[in-house]
Design an enzyme around this catalytic site. Structure first.
Site, short mmCIF file in Angstrom:
data_model
loop_
_atom_site.label_atom_id
_atom_site.label_comp_id
_atom_site.label_asym_id
_atom_site.label_seq_id
_atom_site.Cartn_x
_atom_site.Cartn_y
_atom_site.Cartn_z
N ASP A 94 0.87 -1.17 0.00
CA ASP A 94 0.00 0.00 0.00
C ASP A 94 0.91 1.22 0.00
OD1 ASP A 94 -1.93 1.94 0.28
OD2 ASP A 94 -3.16 0.75 1.64
N ILE A 96 0.42 4.43 -0.06
CA ILE A 96 0.01 5.35 1.02
C ILE A 96 -1.27 4.75 1.62
CG2 ILE A 96 -0.78 7.64 1.72
CD1 ILE A 96 0.70 8.88 -0.58
N ASP A 97 -1.20 4.37 2.86
CA ASP A 97 -2.41 3.95 3.56
C ASP A 97 -2.85 5.14 4.42
OD1 ASP A 97 -4.41 1.94 4.27
OD2 ASP A 97 -3.55 2.12 6.28
N THR A 99 -4.85 7.65 2.59
CA THR A 99 -4.76 8.66 1.52
C THR A 99 -5.66 9.87 1.79
OG1 THR A 99 -4.09 7.07 -0.13
CG2 THR A 99 -5.12 9.04 -0.96
C1 IPD Z 1 -8.04 2.95 3.66
C2 IPD Z 1 -7.59 3.09 5.10
C3 IPD Z 1 -8.79 3.23 6.02
C4 IPD Z 1 -9.75 2.07 5.86
C5 IPD Z 1 -10.17 1.94 4.40
C6 IPD Z 1 -8.93 1.75 3.52
P1 IPD Z 1 -6.43 3.92 1.75
O1 IPD Z 1 -6.92 2.77 2.80
O2 IPD Z 1 -6.83 1.99 5.52
O3 IPD Z 1 -8.40 3.26 7.37
O4 IPD Z 1 -10.88 2.33 6.66
O5 IPD Z 1 -11.02 0.80 4.28
O6 IPD Z 1 -9.34 1.62 2.18
O7 IPD Z 1 -7.54 4.08 0.76
O8 IPD Z 1 -6.17 5.14 2.52
O9 IPD Z 1 -5.22 3.28 1.18
CA CA Z 2 -5.12 1.25 2.28
CA CA Z 3 -3.65 3.34 -0.39
#
Ligand code: IPD
Ligand code: CA
Ligand code: CA
Length: 273
Positions: A94, A96-97, A99
């Site tokens: 991932d 950027i987690d 985003t």
């Molecule tokens: C998200 C984050 C968020 C979670 C979402 C994910 P992203 O990832 O981890 O905490 O609640 O389900 O999709 O989109 O920022 O990579």
């Molecule tokens: Ca993510």
């Molecule tokens: Ca992401």
């Protein structure tokens, strides 16, 4: 940035770990580089399911770092999808987690990379470049935060716990869905935070800041690294039903282990008293 072993000055790092750390540091450098710069933001399916140009650059740098060291390894990464070559190793990325946080300049986001060997998660790293927190775990070797061993909390009851959760980008209308579960805790006065980065949620369980985390709908790249970091910090990770965890299915419950059974019970059926 060359990996000068600042974090583990005394250890000759095995190639896999060295590449993992090099990749997260390289991506962190990219992400920090946009600190005082504008970047493009667009949305995927769902109006607030965002992706920025920085996600793409971070991903590119990570993949290049891996390919330079291990050209035949499999890769699955959020924005480019699967790059499979039938290797026993798979890097789950991932770039950027968190985003949405990143796009709003909220410093709760990270790079998350897990490594599987023959279907078993063997290593993971999560790096929040804004808080300068690097979490690393290797199967059987424990988990660290900035090179210091971490372990889960000792809290014994869910009613005394501090929990964290996340919500999908689109409303999940199903029995025991995210809102019903959330309400169940809130009505009892149990604090449930929402940070916006599943990988950081998991690492903060590993570090003992939270006692438990649950979420209904994640992708493999959200949890791959955090999952092994929690386990190596002494915690427990299962699916929503309390069964053995696989990052390839949507639900997750992670905890300090002590409250796990009770947490599974409350998430699925409610309070017994
Ligand atoms: C998200 C984050 C968020 C979670 C979402 C994910 P992203 O990832 O981890 O905490 O609640 O389900 O999709 O989109 O920022 O990579
Ligand atoms: Ca993510
Ligand atoms: Ca992401």
């Amino acid at each position: 940035m060359a990996l000068t072993n600042q974090l583990f000055p005394h250890l000759p790092l095995p190639m896999l770990k060295k590449t993992l750390l090099k990749a997260v540091h390289a991506a962190a450098e990219v992400i920090r580089g946009f600190d005082d710069q504008d970047f493009l933001v667009s949305n995927k399916e769902g109006i607030n399911n965002l992706v920025t140009e920085v996600d793409h650059v971070s991903e590119k740098v990570i993949i290049q770092t891996i390919k330079d060291a291990f050209p035949t390894h499999d890769i699955i990464s959020e924005e480019v999808g699967e790059l499979l070559q039938d290797s026993e190793y798979k890097w789950i990325i991932d770039p950027i987690d968190g985003t949405v946080n990143f796009a709003h300049r909220i410093p709760i986001c990270c790079i998350s990379i897990g490594i599987e060997k023959s279907g078993e998660m063997i290593m993971g790293a999560v790096f929040n470049p804004f808080m300068n927190e690097l979490y690393v775990a290797e199967r059987g070797e424990g988990a660290t935060l900035n090179d210091k061993k971490i372990s889960v909390s000792k809290k014994e009851k869910v009613i005394n716990a501090c929990l964290v959760t996340g919500f999908p980008y689109t409303y999940l209308d199903e029995p025991n869905g995210p809102l019903q579960t959330f309400e169940r805790f809130i009505r009892k006065g149990v604090p449930v935070r929402r940070l916006g980065s599943a990988a950081i949620d998991l690492c903060w369980v590993a570090a003992g800041r939270f006692d438990g985390f649950y979420e209904h709908k994640l992708q493999a790249w959200d949890s791959a690294a955090g999952f092994i970091i929690v386990e190596e910090a002494g915690g427990k990770v299962t699916n929503l039903q309390g069964e053995p965890y696989s990052p390839y299915q949507p639900g997750i419950i992670a905890s300090n282990g002590v409250i796990h059974e009770e947490l599974v019970q409350v998430v699925n059926h409610g309070w017994t008293s």
